[in-house]
Design a protein around this motif. Structure first.
Motif, short mmCIF file in Angstrom:
data_model
loop_
_atom_site.label_atom_id
_atom_site.label_comp_id
_atom_site.label_asym_id
_atom_site.label_seq_id
_atom_site.Cartn_x
_atom_site.Cartn_y
_atom_site.Cartn_z
N LEU A 50 0.85 -1.18 0.00
CA LEU A 50 0.00 0.00 0.00
C LEU A 50 0.89 1.24 0.00
CD1 LEU A 50 -2.93 1.11 0.20
CD2 LEU A 50 -2.59 1.19 2.68
N LYS A 51 0.70 2.10 -1.03
CA LYS A 51 1.49 3.32 -1.12
C LYS A 51 0.65 4.52 -0.70
CE LYS A 51 4.37 6.13 -4.19
NZ LYS A 51 4.98 6.27 -5.53
N HIS A 52 1.22 5.32 0.19
CA HIS A 52 0.59 6.54 0.69
C HIS A 52 1.35 7.75 0.17
CE1 HIS A 52 -0.85 9.48 3.77
NE2 HIS A 52 0.38 9.94 3.65
N ALA A 53 0.60 8.81 -0.18
CA ALA A 53 1.20 10.11 -0.50
C ALA A 53 0.23 11.18 -0.03
CB ALA A 53 1.47 10.25 -1.99
N ASP A 54 0.76 12.30 0.47
CA ASP A 54 -0.14 13.34 1.00
C ASP A 54 0.36 14.74 0.68
OD1 ASP A 54 1.63 14.25 3.13
OD2 ASP A 54 1.07 12.47 4.26
N SER A 55 -0.48 15.70 1.01
CA SER A 55 -0.20 17.11 0.70
C SER A 55 0.87 17.71 1.59
CB SER A 55 -1.49 17.93 0.81
OG SER A 55 -2.11 17.75 2.07
N GLU A 56 1.32 16.97 2.61
CA GLU A 56 2.40 17.43 3.47
C GLU A 56 3.76 16.96 2.96
OE1 GLU A 56 1.95 19.43 6.42
OE2 GLU A 56 0.04 19.66 5.34
N GLY A 57 3.76 16.23 1.83
CA GLY A 57 5.01 15.76 1.24
C GLY A 57 5.44 14.38 1.68
N ASN A 58 4.60 13.69 2.46
CA ASN A 58 4.95 12.34 2.91
C ASN A 58 4.62 11.32 1.83
OD1 ASN A 58 5.58 13.05 5.79
ND2 ASN A 58 3.43 13.67 5.75
N SER A 59 5.47 10.30 1.71
CA SER A 59 5.24 9.22 0.77
C SER A 59 5.92 7.96 1.32
CB SER A 59 5.82 9.56 -0.61
OG SER A 59 5.61 8.50 -1.52
N ALA A 60 5.18 6.81 1.30
CA ALA A 60 5.75 5.58 1.83
C ALA A 60 4.95 4.40 1.31
CB ALA A 60 5.73 5.59 3.36
N VAL A 61 5.61 3.24 1.26
CA VAL A 61 4.96 1.99 0.90
C VAL A 61 5.00 1.07 2.11
CG1 VAL A 61 5.06 -0.06 -0.57
CG2 VAL A 61 5.58 2.19 -1.54
N THR A 62 3.85 0.50 2.43
CA THR A 62 3.71 -0.36 3.62
C THR A 62 3.30 -1.76 3.20
OG1 THR A 62 3.05 1.55 4.95
CG2 THR A 62 2.55 -0.60 5.84
N THR A 63 3.85 -2.76 3.89
CA THR A 63 3.51 -4.17 3.69
C THR A 63 3.08 -4.76 5.03
OG1 THR A 63 5.80 -4.84 4.03
CG2 THR A 63 5.12 -4.40 1.76
N GLY B 243 3.16 -6.15 8.55
CA GLY B 243 4.14 -5.81 9.57
C GLY B 243 4.35 -4.31 9.68
N GLY B 244 3.59 -3.56 8.89
CA GLY B 244 3.68 -2.11 8.93
C GLY B 244 2.35 -1.45 9.23
N ILE B 245 2.44 -0.26 9.80
CA ILE B 245 1.26 0.54 10.15
C ILE B 245 1.43 1.93 9.56
CG2 ILE B 245 -0.04 1.63 12.03
CD1 ILE B 245 -0.42 -1.32 12.09
N GLN B 246 0.35 2.44 8.97
CA GLN B 246 0.30 3.85 8.57
C GLN B 246 -0.72 4.55 9.47
OE1 GLN B 246 1.32 3.87 3.81
NE2 GLN B 246 -0.82 3.98 4.42
N ARG B 247 -0.28 5.64 10.11
CA ARG B 247 -1.20 6.43 10.94
C ARG B 247 -1.16 7.88 10.47
NH1 ARG B 247 -0.45 10.96 14.12
NH2 ARG B 247 1.56 10.05 14.70
N MET B 248 -2.32 8.44 10.22
CA MET B 248 -2.41 9.83 9.78
C MET B 248 -3.38 10.58 10.67
SD MET B 248 -3.28 11.31 5.98
CE MET B 248 -5.06 11.01 6.07
N SER B 249 -2.91 11.68 11.25
CA SER B 249 -3.79 12.60 11.97
C SER B 249 -4.21 13.67 10.98
CB SER B 249 -3.06 13.22 13.17
OG SER B 249 -2.74 12.23 14.12
N PRO C 32 -1.76 18.50 10.92
CA PRO C 32 -1.77 17.21 10.22
C PRO C 32 -0.42 16.51 10.34
CG PRO C 32 -2.84 18.87 8.89
CD PRO C 32 -2.23 19.59 10.05
N GLU C 33 -0.47 15.18 10.47
CA GLU C 33 0.75 14.43 10.71
C GLU C 33 0.61 13.02 10.12
OE1 GLU C 33 3.61 13.87 14.55
OE2 GLU C 33 1.53 13.24 14.81
N TYR C 34 1.72 12.51 9.59
CA TYR C 34 1.75 11.15 9.05
C TYR C 34 2.89 10.38 9.70
CZ TYR C 34 2.68 7.25 5.89
OH TYR C 34 2.91 6.00 5.40
N GLU C 35 2.65 9.10 9.96
CA GLU C 35 3.66 8.25 10.59
C GLU C 35 3.56 6.84 10.02
OE1 GLU C 35 4.85 6.72 15.11
OE2 GLU C 35 2.85 7.54 14.69
N LYS C 36 4.72 6.26 9.73
CA LYS C 36 4.79 4.85 9.36
C LYS C 36 5.66 4.13 10.38
CE LYS C 36 6.66 1.56 6.03
NZ LYS C 36 7.43 1.35 4.78
#
Length: 233
Positions: free
Chosen positions: A73-86, A88-94, A128-132
């Motif tokens: 799963l690939k995430h991208a956002d307006s804050e400039g964050n981008s990551a791919v999760t498989t 064993g991974g967690i994506q959390r967005m406030s 707003p905040e993003y964390e992997k």
């Protein structure tokens, strides 16, 4: 009180590129008796086909957790964050005061299956905040492994709410008990396998249970089982 929801009770929608299963009212599914459970507002079980996904869209004042079960799963956002999760991974967005994001299956061959959970935040107006984060899958074995919590750590994603999400792989014949303070709630979702809850409630793959005014949940594996447990208000 313990209320069981079979996998068949979920609202399902097949869009071809996306197969969605909603545990709560969401999008074009509305049930006034099933809007949320405590601070848990959304629990979607999504399957997205290769090279497909959700385009850029806005969110505000919501804690959004994505848990990948299979695929990428690939995430991208307006804050400039981008990551791919498989797995064993967690994506959390406030989402806080407002953010745009997209979620996409970057694979050209394999579908992705993931849970998306929305929680009402315990405070509004946050930046707003993003964390992997990643967690050790082996530590799920016969254990309740915290993966999201307000008591965050290196391998536990932070959330702006009094919530803890646990993942577990329970081998056949093994039993786990989760206890909590009076007045809290529990949400149990069986990902794979079969379990028995509190001695007499049989649950199969994709069944869920909502526990209110119960201080403990005893989970016995009738087969090798994987499940998610949320301790929440």
């Amino acid at each position: 009180m313990i209320k069981v929801y079979s996998k068949e009770s979920r609202f399902s929608r097949d869009h071809g590129w996306l197969q969605s299963n909603f545990s709560f009212s969401f999008a074009d599914f509305y049930d006034p008796e099933n809007l949320q459970f405590g601070s848990l507002r959304v629990f979607n079980d999504d399957f997205v086909q290769p090279n497909e996904g959700f385009g850029k869209h806005p969110h505000q004042e919501m804690e959004i957790v994505s848990i990948v079960l299979d695929g990428e799963l690939k995430h991208a956002d307006s804050e400039g964050n981008s990551a791919v999760t498989t797995f064993g991974g967690i994506q959390r967005m406030s989402a806080g005061t407002g953010i745009y994001h997209s979620e996409f299956n970057p694979s050209s061959t394999n579908e992705v299956n993931f849970f998306q959970l929305w929680f009402l935040p315990d405070k509004k107006g946050v930046t707003p905040e993003y964390e992997k984060t990643t967690y050790d899958i082996s530590k799920m074995k016969n254990n309740l492994l915290p993966v999201v919590s307000r008591q965050a750590s290196e391998n536990v994603a932070y959330i702006n709410q009094d919530v803890t999400i646990f993942m577990s792989d329970l081998e056949i014949g093994n039993e786990l008990t989760h206890t909590q303070e009076a007045g809290r709630k529990m949400f149990l979702f069986v990902i794979e396998g079969e379990v028995t809850l509190n001695g007499d409630i049989k649950l199969s793959k994709r069944d869920s249970v909502r526990l209110t005014d119960e201080t403990s949940a005893k989970i016995l594996a009738n087969s090798d089982a994987r499940f998610l447990l949320i301790d929440l208000v």
